[in-house]
Design an enzyme around this catalytic site. Structure first.
Site, PDB file in Angstrom:
ATOM      1  N   ASN A  94       3.205 -42.874 -18.135  1.00 24.33           N
ATOM      2  CA  ASN A  94       3.858 -42.272 -16.941  1.00 24.33           C
ATOM      3  C   ASN A  94       3.897 -43.388 -15.912  1.00 24.33           C
ATOM      4  O   ASN A  94       2.852 -43.838 -15.451  1.00 24.33           O
ATOM      5  CB  ASN A  94       3.013 -41.096 -16.485  1.00 24.33           C
ATOM      6  CG  ASN A  94       3.507 -40.405 -15.212  1.00 24.33           C
ATOM      7  OD1 ASN A  94       2.692 -39.827 -14.509  1.00 24.33           O
ATOM      8  ND2 ASN A  94       4.782 -40.418 -14.932  1.00 24.33           N
ATOM      9  N   GLN A 143       7.900 -42.121 -11.166  1.00 24.52           N
ATOM     10  CA  GLN A 143       7.632 -41.886  -9.752  1.00 24.52           C
ATOM     11  C   GLN A 143       7.619 -43.215  -8.972  1.00 24.52           C
ATOM     12  O   GLN A 143       7.261 -44.257  -9.526  1.00 24.52           O
ATOM     13  CB  GLN A 143       6.253 -41.198  -9.534  1.00 24.52           C
ATOM     14  CG  GLN A 143       6.308 -39.694  -9.662  1.00 24.52           C
ATOM     15  CD  GLN A 143       6.170 -39.223 -11.107  1.00 24.52           C
ATOM     16  OE1 GLN A 143       5.547 -39.919 -11.936  1.00 24.52           O
ATOM     17  NE2 GLN A 143       6.726 -38.078 -11.423  1.00 24.52           N
ATOM     18  N   ASN A 168       9.501 -38.433  -6.739  1.00 25.47           N
ATOM     19  CA  ASN A 168       9.963 -38.291  -8.118  1.00 25.47           C
ATOM     20  C   ASN A 168      11.234 -39.114  -8.335  1.00 25.47           C
ATOM     21  O   ASN A 168      11.900 -39.496  -7.376  1.00 25.47           O
ATOM     22  CB  ASN A 168      10.253 -36.815  -8.428  1.00 25.47           C
ATOM     23  CG  ASN A 168       8.999 -36.028  -8.718  1.00 25.47           C
ATOM     24  OD1 ASN A 168       8.059 -36.514  -9.335  1.00 25.47           O
ATOM     25  ND2 ASN A 168       8.971 -34.796  -8.254  1.00 25.47           N
ATOM     26  N   CYS A 175       0.128 -36.578  -7.657  1.00 21.72           N
ATOM     27  CA  CYS A 175       0.462 -37.259  -8.905  1.00 21.72           C
ATOM     28  C   CYS A 175      -0.827 -37.841  -9.469  1.00 21.72           C
ATOM     29  O   CYS A 175      -1.352 -38.822  -8.939  1.00 21.72           O
ATOM     30  CB  CYS A 175       1.499 -38.341  -8.673  1.00 21.72           C
ATOM     31  SG  CYS A 175       1.988 -39.182 -10.203  1.00 21.72           S
ATOM     32  N   GLY A 176      -1.340 -37.217 -10.516  1.00 21.32           N
ATOM     33  CA  GLY A 176      -2.649 -37.589 -11.043  1.00 21.32           C
ATOM     34  C   GLY A 176      -2.665 -38.981 -11.638  1.00 21.32           C
ATOM     35  O   GLY A 176      -3.550 -39.791 -11.336  1.00 21.32           O
ATOM     36  N   ASN A 177      -1.678 -39.302 -12.462  1.00 21.95           N
ATOM     37  CA  ASN A 177      -1.653 -40.637 -13.078  1.00 21.95           C
ATOM     38  C   ASN A 177      -1.499 -41.719 -12.009  1.00 21.95           C
ATOM     39  O   ASN A 177      -2.101 -42.789 -12.115  1.00 21.95           O
ATOM     40  CB  ASN A 177      -0.503 -40.735 -14.091  1.00 21.95           C
ATOM     41  CG  ASN A 177      -0.786 -39.927 -15.349  1.00 21.95           C
ATOM     42  OD1 ASN A 177      -1.894 -39.923 -15.858  1.00 21.95           O
ATOM     43  ND2 ASN A 177       0.215 -39.218 -15.835  1.00 21.95           N
ATOM     44  N   HIS A 210       2.373 -25.929 -11.066  1.00 17.88           N
ATOM     45  CA  HIS A 210       2.505 -25.995 -12.534  1.00 17.88           C
ATOM     46  C   HIS A 210       2.543 -24.601 -13.150  1.00 17.88           C
ATOM     47  O   HIS A 210       1.837 -23.698 -12.691  1.00 17.88           O
ATOM     48  CB  HIS A 210       1.307 -26.754 -13.137  1.00 17.88           C
ATOM     49  CG  HIS A 210       1.302 -28.219 -12.837  1.00 17.88           C
ATOM     50  ND1 HIS A 210       1.801 -29.162 -13.705  1.00 17.88           N
ATOM     51  CD2 HIS A 210       0.883 -28.909 -11.743  1.00 17.88           C
ATOM     52  CE1 HIS A 210       1.667 -30.369 -13.178  1.00 17.88           C
ATOM     53  NE2 HIS A 210       1.129 -30.239 -11.986  1.00 17.88           N
ATOM     54  N   GLU A 241       8.447 -32.601 -16.325  1.00 22.96           N
ATOM     55  CA  GLU A 241       8.048 -32.760 -14.922  1.00 22.96           C
ATOM     56  C   GLU A 241       9.178 -32.426 -13.945  1.00 22.96           C
ATOM     57  O   GLU A 241      10.320 -32.873 -14.119  1.00 22.96           O
ATOM     58  CB  GLU A 241       7.592 -34.203 -14.643  1.00 22.96           C
ATOM     59  CG  GLU A 241       6.189 -34.498 -15.098  1.00 22.96           C
ATOM     60  CD  GLU A 241       5.651 -35.749 -14.444  1.00 22.96           C
ATOM     61  OE1 GLU A 241       5.950 -35.965 -13.247  1.00 22.96           O
ATOM     62  OE2 GLU A 241       4.954 -36.509 -15.117  1.00 22.96           O
ATOM     63  N   ARG A 242       8.818 -31.646 -12.934  1.00 24.62           N
ATOM     64  CA  ARG A 242       9.735 -31.376 -11.813  1.00 24.62           C
ATOM     65  C   ARG A 242      10.274 -32.707 -11.282  1.00 24.62           C
ATOM     66  O   ARG A 242       9.509 -33.629 -11.046  1.00 24.62           O
ATOM     67  CB  ARG A 242       8.973 -30.648 -10.702  1.00 24.62           C
ATOM     68  CG  ARG A 242       9.725 -30.429  -9.424  1.00 24.62           C
ATOM     69  CD  ARG A 242       8.913 -29.722  -8.373  1.00 24.62           C
ATOM     70  NE  ARG A 242       7.746 -30.495  -7.950  1.00 24.62           N
ATOM     71  CZ  ARG A 242       6.986 -30.145  -6.902  1.00 24.62           C
ATOM     72  NH1 ARG A 242       7.229 -29.038  -6.223  1.00 24.62           N
ATOM     73  NH2 ARG A 242       5.933 -30.885  -6.568  1.00 24.62           N
ATOM     74  N   CYS A 295       1.268 -36.545 -17.836  1.00 19.70           N
ATOM     75  CA  CYS A 295       1.291 -35.953 -16.497  1.00 19.70           C
ATOM     76  C   CYS A 295      -0.152 -35.608 -16.145  1.00 19.70           C
ATOM     77  O   CYS A 295      -0.743 -34.716 -16.769  1.00 19.70           O
ATOM     78  CB  CYS A 295       2.178 -34.705 -16.489  1.00 19.70           C
ATOM     79  SG  CYS A 295       2.277 -33.913 -14.869  1.00 19.70           S
ATOM     80  N   GLY A 296      -0.701 -36.314 -15.173  1.00 17.37           N
ATOM     81  CA  GLY A 296      -2.114 -36.122 -14.837  1.00 17.37           C
ATOM     82  C   GLY A 296      -2.377 -34.746 -14.236  1.00 17.37           C
ATOM     83  O   GLY A 296      -3.304 -34.037 -14.650  1.00 17.37           O
ATOM     84  N   THR A 297      -1.547 -34.345 -13.296  1.00 12.57           N
ATOM     85  CA  THR A 297      -1.736 -33.021 -12.701  1.00 12.57           C
ATOM     86  C   THR A 297      -1.440 -31.933 -13.732  1.00 12.57           C
ATOM     87  O   THR A 297      -2.063 -30.866 -13.720  1.00 12.57           O
ATOM     88  CB  THR A 297      -0.809 -32.836 -11.481  1.00 12.57           C
ATOM     89  OG1 THR A 297       0.531 -33.234 -11.822  1.00 12.57           O
ATOM     90  CG2 THR A 297      -1.308 -33.644 -10.292  1.00 12.57           C
ATOM     91  N   GLY A 298      -0.511 -32.223 -14.666  1.00  9.10           N
ATOM     92  CA  GLY A 298      -0.237 -31.252 -15.738  1.00  9.10           C
ATOM     93  C   GLY A 298      -1.449 -31.065 -16.627  1.00  9.10           C
ATOM     94  O   GLY A 298      -1.784 -29.938 -17.022  1.00  9.10           O
TER      95      GLY A 298
HETATM   96  N1  LIG Z   1       6.577 -34.386 -11.121  1.00 11.39           N
HETATM   97  C1  LIG Z   1       5.389 -34.009 -10.333  1.00 11.39           C
HETATM   98  C2  LIG Z   1       4.809 -35.228  -9.593  1.00 11.39           C
HETATM   99  C3  LIG Z   1       4.163 -36.214 -10.530  1.00 11.39           C
HETATM  100  C4  LIG Z   1       3.187 -35.569 -11.428  1.00 11.39           C
HETATM  101  C5  LIG Z   1       2.752 -36.407 -12.602  1.00 11.39           C
HETATM  102  N2  LIG Z   1       3.423 -37.677 -12.763  1.00 11.39           N
HETATM  103  C6  LIG Z   1       1.275 -36.612 -12.542  1.00 11.39           C
HETATM  104  O1  LIG Z   1       0.779 -37.605 -13.094  1.00 11.39           O
HETATM  105  O2  LIG Z   1       0.586 -35.755 -11.983  1.00 11.39           O
HETATM  106  C7  LIG Z   1       5.796 -33.002  -9.264  1.00 11.39           C
HETATM  107  O3  LIG Z   1       6.967 -32.946  -8.915  1.00 11.39           O
HETATM  108  O4  LIG Z   1       4.909 -32.305  -8.782  1.00 11.39           O
END
Ligand SMILES: N[C@H](CCC[C@H](N)C(=O)O)C(=O)O
Length: 272
Positions: free
Chosen positions: A16, A50, A68, A77-79, A154, A203-204, A212-215
């Site tokens: 990512n 991102q 984004n 954005c976790g990553n 999410h 991802e949005r 996706c870290g937050t995912g």
């Molecule tokens: N697309 C996500 C932001 C980046 C999340 C993802 N890259 C991560 O690592 O958390 C959003 O619109 O909330």
């Protein structure tokens, strides 16, 4: 118009990837949404999922603004948090629109305290009240999801085989459904055992990403809420694994690698 040379660092967390601009000690030209979208584009620009801008902050080590690939500014954005944790090289706090997070470089990678999850329908947010632990909604074979906000929104579906889901077509449908006033990140996951999950993410504002870290955080918390896994799990994404724990203090910790790929620069017209 004068041209201004802007330095950047290209980084990624499990694939990512990010363009990072450090504006802490310099004034950058104002970047429009269109400019960020163009720079993020993999055909006409440098290319990234991102676009991150670091700024000074009174209470935190640094402020991280997150955009984004579609140019929209988001909360978390976790990553990216791990990438900035690597860049800073020592324990740090990062102020984001989604709240204050902290990073700690460790042998196992970068550990990030992502804060506490939120479950209320209006904290996701959803367009109307609903039980976010078993939502009475569905799209084709994806049904009865959970929703979690971990700084960003999410929705999480548990399926037998997440690789069998046509996420490239269902992802954008769900991302932009009117049920989600801020749109949503779409997670499809499979439980391997009580310590292991597999996950793919639409991802949005980006689309399918390698990780996706937050995912991973939201999906692990959702699985724990459903009693499917322990409170310390490994989440396997296409780009690699992340370790997620949900502490007795209700805070989420994500641990995993971050990579600095290369440094470069580009020229921009510095707007008046
Ligand atoms: N697309 C996500 C932001 C980046 C999340 C993802 N890259 C991560 O690592 O958390 C959003 O619109 O909330």
């Amino acid at each position: 118009m004068a041209l201004m040379r802007v330095k950047f660092t290209k980084m990624h967390g499990l694939g990512n990837d990010f363009i990072v601009l450090d504006a802490r000690d310099k004034t950058l030209p104002v970047l429009s949404k269109e400019t960020i979208r163009a720079l993020s584009d993999r055909t006409m620009g440098i290319g990234c999922d991102q676009f991150l801008i670091l700024e000074s902050h009174a209470e935190a080590t640094v402020r991280m603004r997150i955009f984004n690939a579609d140019g929209g500014e988001v909360e978390a954005c976790g990553n990216a948090a791990r990438a900035i944790g690597l860049l800073l090289g020592e324990p740090a706090t990062i102020a984001t629109a989604g709240g204050l997070i902290s990073t700690t470089p460790q042998d196992a990678g970068i550990a990030v305290d992502m804060g506490e999850p939120r479950f209320d329908w209006d904290a996701i947010p959803l367009a109307y009240p609903m039980d976010t632990a078993a939502m009475p909604v569905g799209w084709d074979m994806l049904e009865k999801p959970l929703a979690v906000n971990v700084g960003n929104p999410h929705v999480i579906f548990f399926v037998d085989d997440c690789d069998a889901v046509p996420l490239d077509s269902l992802g954008p449908q769900i991302e932009t459904d009117p049920l989600f006033p801020h749109r949503i990140n779409v997670n499809v996951a499979s439980v391997v055992d009580r310590q292991t999950l597999r996950l793919r993410v639409w991802e949005r504002g980006v689309g399918l990403t390698r990780a996706c870290g937050t995912g991973a955080c939201a999906t692990a918390i959702a699985a724990m809420r459903r009693g499917l896994v322990e409170r310390d799990v490994t989440v396997h994404l296409p780009g690699g694994p992340l370790r997620i724990t949900w502490g007795e203090n209700n805070r989420i910790t994500m641990t995993g690698p971050a990579t600095e790929a290369f440094r470069g620069s580009f020229e921009l017209d510095d707007y008046p």
